[in-house]
Design a protein around this motif. Sequence first.
Motif, PDB file in Angstrom:
ATOM      1  N   ILE A 150      -4.655   1.281  -5.541  1.00  0.00           N
ATOM      2  CA  ILE A 150      -4.958   0.258  -4.396  1.00  0.00           C
ATOM      3  C   ILE A 150      -5.936  -0.861  -5.050  1.00  0.00           C
ATOM      4  O   ILE A 150      -5.851  -2.052  -5.161  1.00  0.00           O
ATOM      5  CB  ILE A 150      -5.424   0.745  -3.133  1.00  0.00           C
ATOM      6  CG1 ILE A 150      -4.105   1.720  -2.429  1.00  0.00           C
ATOM      7  CG2 ILE A 150      -5.466  -0.582  -2.166  1.00  0.00           C
ATOM      8  CD1 ILE A 150      -2.878   1.464  -2.615  1.00  0.00           C
ATOM      9  N   ALA A 151      -7.139  -0.090  -5.251  1.00  0.00           N
ATOM     10  CA  ALA A 151      -8.296  -1.016  -5.646  1.00  0.00           C
ATOM     11  C   ALA A 151      -8.250  -1.733  -6.952  1.00  0.00           C
ATOM     12  O   ALA A 151      -8.790  -2.957  -7.083  1.00  0.00           O
ATOM     13  CB  ALA A 151      -9.615  -0.456  -5.440  1.00  0.00           C
TER      14      ALA A 151
ATOM     15  N   VAL B 142       0.802  -1.169  -0.051  1.00  0.00           N
ATOM     16  CA  VAL B 142      -0.055   0.114  -0.060  1.00  0.00           C
ATOM     17  C   VAL B 142       0.853   1.172  -0.132  1.00  0.00           C
ATOM     18  O   VAL B 142       0.600   2.271  -0.761  1.00  0.00           O
ATOM     19  CB  VAL B 142      -0.837  -0.118   1.149  1.00  0.00           C
ATOM     20  CG1 VAL B 142      -1.628   1.212   1.357  1.00  0.00           C
ATOM     21  CG2 VAL B 142      -1.964  -0.994   1.268  1.00  0.00           C
ATOM     22  N   ALA B 143       1.809   1.151   0.817  1.00  0.00           N
ATOM     23  CA  ALA B 143       2.719   2.445   1.163  1.00  0.00           C
ATOM     24  C   ALA B 143       3.474   2.699  -0.308  1.00  0.00           C
ATOM     25  O   ALA B 143       3.635   3.710  -0.762  1.00  0.00           O
ATOM     26  CB  ALA B 143       3.727   2.094   1.976  1.00  0.00           C
TER      27      ALA B 143
ATOM     28  N   GLU C 152      -8.494  10.197  -5.495  1.00  0.00           N
ATOM     29  CA  GLU C 152      -9.006   9.356  -6.240  1.00  0.00           C
ATOM     30  C   GLU C 152      -7.823   8.375  -7.003  1.00  0.00           C
ATOM     31  O   GLU C 152      -8.216   7.094  -6.955  1.00  0.00           O
ATOM     32  CB  GLU C 152     -10.140  10.166  -7.244  1.00  0.00           C
ATOM     33  CG  GLU C 152     -10.871   9.132  -8.154  1.00  0.00           C
ATOM     34  CD  GLU C 152     -11.570   7.926  -7.609  1.00  0.00           C
ATOM     35  OE1 GLU C 152     -11.965   7.981  -6.379  1.00  0.00           O
ATOM     36  OE2 GLU C 152     -11.352   6.923  -8.203  1.00  0.00           O
ATOM     37  N   ARG C 153      -6.723   9.160  -7.294  1.00  0.00           N
ATOM     38  CA  ARG C 153      -5.950   8.379  -8.035  1.00  0.00           C
ATOM     39  C   ARG C 153      -5.279   7.325  -6.906  1.00  0.00           C
ATOM     40  O   ARG C 153      -4.855   6.350  -7.220  1.00  0.00           O
ATOM     41  CB  ARG C 153      -4.899   9.318  -8.226  1.00  0.00           C
ATOM     42  CG  ARG C 153      -4.200   9.107  -9.692  1.00  0.00           C
ATOM     43  CD  ARG C 153      -2.812   9.727 -10.060  1.00  0.00           C
ATOM     44  NE  ARG C 153      -3.372  11.322 -10.281  1.00  0.00           N
ATOM     45  CZ  ARG C 153      -2.705  12.303 -10.011  1.00  0.00           C
ATOM     46  NH1 ARG C 153      -1.569  12.157  -9.364  1.00  0.00           N
ATOM     47  NH2 ARG C 153      -3.102  13.543 -10.407  1.00  0.00           N
TER      48      ARG C 153
ATOM     49  N   ASN D 230     -13.762   1.997   0.734  1.00  0.00           N
ATOM     50  CA  ASN D 230     -13.488   2.279  -0.775  1.00  0.00           C
ATOM     51  C   ASN D 230     -13.877   3.556  -1.499  1.00  0.00           C
ATOM     52  O   ASN D 230     -14.391   3.850  -2.564  1.00  0.00           O
ATOM     53  CB  ASN D 230     -13.730   1.165  -1.588  1.00  0.00           C
ATOM     54  CG  ASN D 230     -13.179   0.986  -2.814  1.00  0.00           C
ATOM     55  OD1 ASN D 230     -11.953   1.676  -3.118  1.00  0.00           O
ATOM     56  ND2 ASN D 230     -13.430   0.342  -3.857  1.00  0.00           N
ATOM     57  N   LYS D 231     -13.660   4.765  -0.898  1.00  0.00           N
ATOM     58  CA  LYS D 231     -14.347   5.866  -1.170  1.00  0.00           C
ATOM     59  C   LYS D 231     -13.296   7.079  -0.916  1.00  0.00           C
ATOM     60  O   LYS D 231     -12.815   6.915   0.348  1.00  0.00           O
ATOM     61  CB  LYS D 231     -15.524   6.046  -1.016  1.00  0.00           C
ATOM     62  CG  LYS D 231     -16.092   6.183   0.587  1.00  0.00           C
ATOM     63  CD  LYS D 231     -17.498   6.645   0.280  1.00  0.00           C
ATOM     64  CE  LYS D 231     -18.652   5.724   0.143  1.00  0.00           C
ATOM     65  NZ  LYS D 231     -19.814   5.959   0.793  1.00  0.00           N
TER      66      LYS D 231
END
Length: 374
Positions: free
Chosen positions: A313-314, A268-269, A307-308, A363-364
């Motif tokens: 991640i998603a 993630v990082a 958002e980027r 997730n937002k």
Amino acid sequence: MSKIDWMGEFIDPEIEHSFRKYEWNELRRRMMFASFAGALAYCLGLIGDYLMISSESMFREIAVIRISILIVGLMVSLLGYFLDKYSPVLNKAVCILLLLVLFGESAEIAIKSELIAYVGIPGSSVLVLLFYLSFPPRFKDVMAVCVIGCSTFLITCWVLGYASLEYIYTSFLMFLVVNCFGSYVYIQLSTVRRREYCALEELKKNAEIDGLTQVYNRRKVLELGDGEVELANNYNHDYSVIMIDVDNFKGVNDMYGHAVGDQVLAEVANRCSKVLRDVDIFGRYGGEEFVVYLPYTNLSTTLVVAERLRSAIADATFETSRIPLHMSISLGAATLSKEKQTPRKLLELADEALYTAKNTGKNKVCTVQNTIPS
Ligand SMILES: Nc1nc2c(ncn2[C@@H]2O[C@H](COP(=O)(O)OP(=O)(O)OP(=O)(O)O)[C@@H](O)[C@H]2O)c(=O)[nH]1
């Protein structure tokens, strides 16, 4: 630890450069002291010459040499005083000055030929050793200065015919020993100094960087972020902050173990760092939470960045040592308003927005006022 070569210098030129920058202040201090002591010694020498030397023309010749070197020394000191950042130019200037001093000494001794036997060799040997020990800009530079200086001294004696062959032979051996000893001590000292520098850098890194994710730790990211908020408040420029929390992370730990959880956090990082600009300040806030400070960024741009981050991640699965995982993050964004806010207040607002994102489906990206669903 970074590798050090046989000259006692870092093999990696970038590390060597930052080491010299780090040593710069110390080197400047030594140079200033040496310039002052050197100037004093030269002035006293000038008085001594005046009292001792009967021939007026000989005194004038020596005085010209001494005064020229004093002027060059003064110019180098001024350069050192005004260049407060590390400068290779000054390194070279110091070397040229040292070379001039050695040339000057040779010329002086050649003029005062009767002094050769008393002060020539011991005096020059002490000078050479002092150079090795006190002016270490670079081994090659110092060594070149000392070897050229010693050779000039010997050649002067030889060409002017003031010294016997036996004297020149003994002087040569003496200079050889002094240069070998000086080089050896120089290399040892340089190596020790660079090892200390490495240890210090390692300590600094451990105090600032999170070991698992290799991004700033909480203390450092807040320190940097707070400083930037104060600046933005003072100069009225845009400034934003995003709080990030990994969704359902406890489940990953519980189902696949902490080792897999750690891999997810590191990735993630890594993905977030890649999406951000160099000026953005990104760090681990704690557990599975991260924070990003975005200087010169208004709310609409912050939402684009957030958002980027979310899609970085998603949108792609996480390859872990056990199983590929689909992960997501929730983000809370806040921007500095016209009424100045403290760094803590800005973080609180972003945290509030993150809380909203978590409680409205994850997730937002959310801000305090609005919500941008994925
Ligand atoms: N593997 C690993 N786990 C950590 C680390 N730091 C914190 N955690 C775990 O992260 C988990 C966080 O759980 P919660 O706060 O319940 O969050 P969550 O499961 O993501 O739930 P939501 O935030 O609501 O989506 C806890 O189980 C912590 O033990 C770490 O460095 N490594």
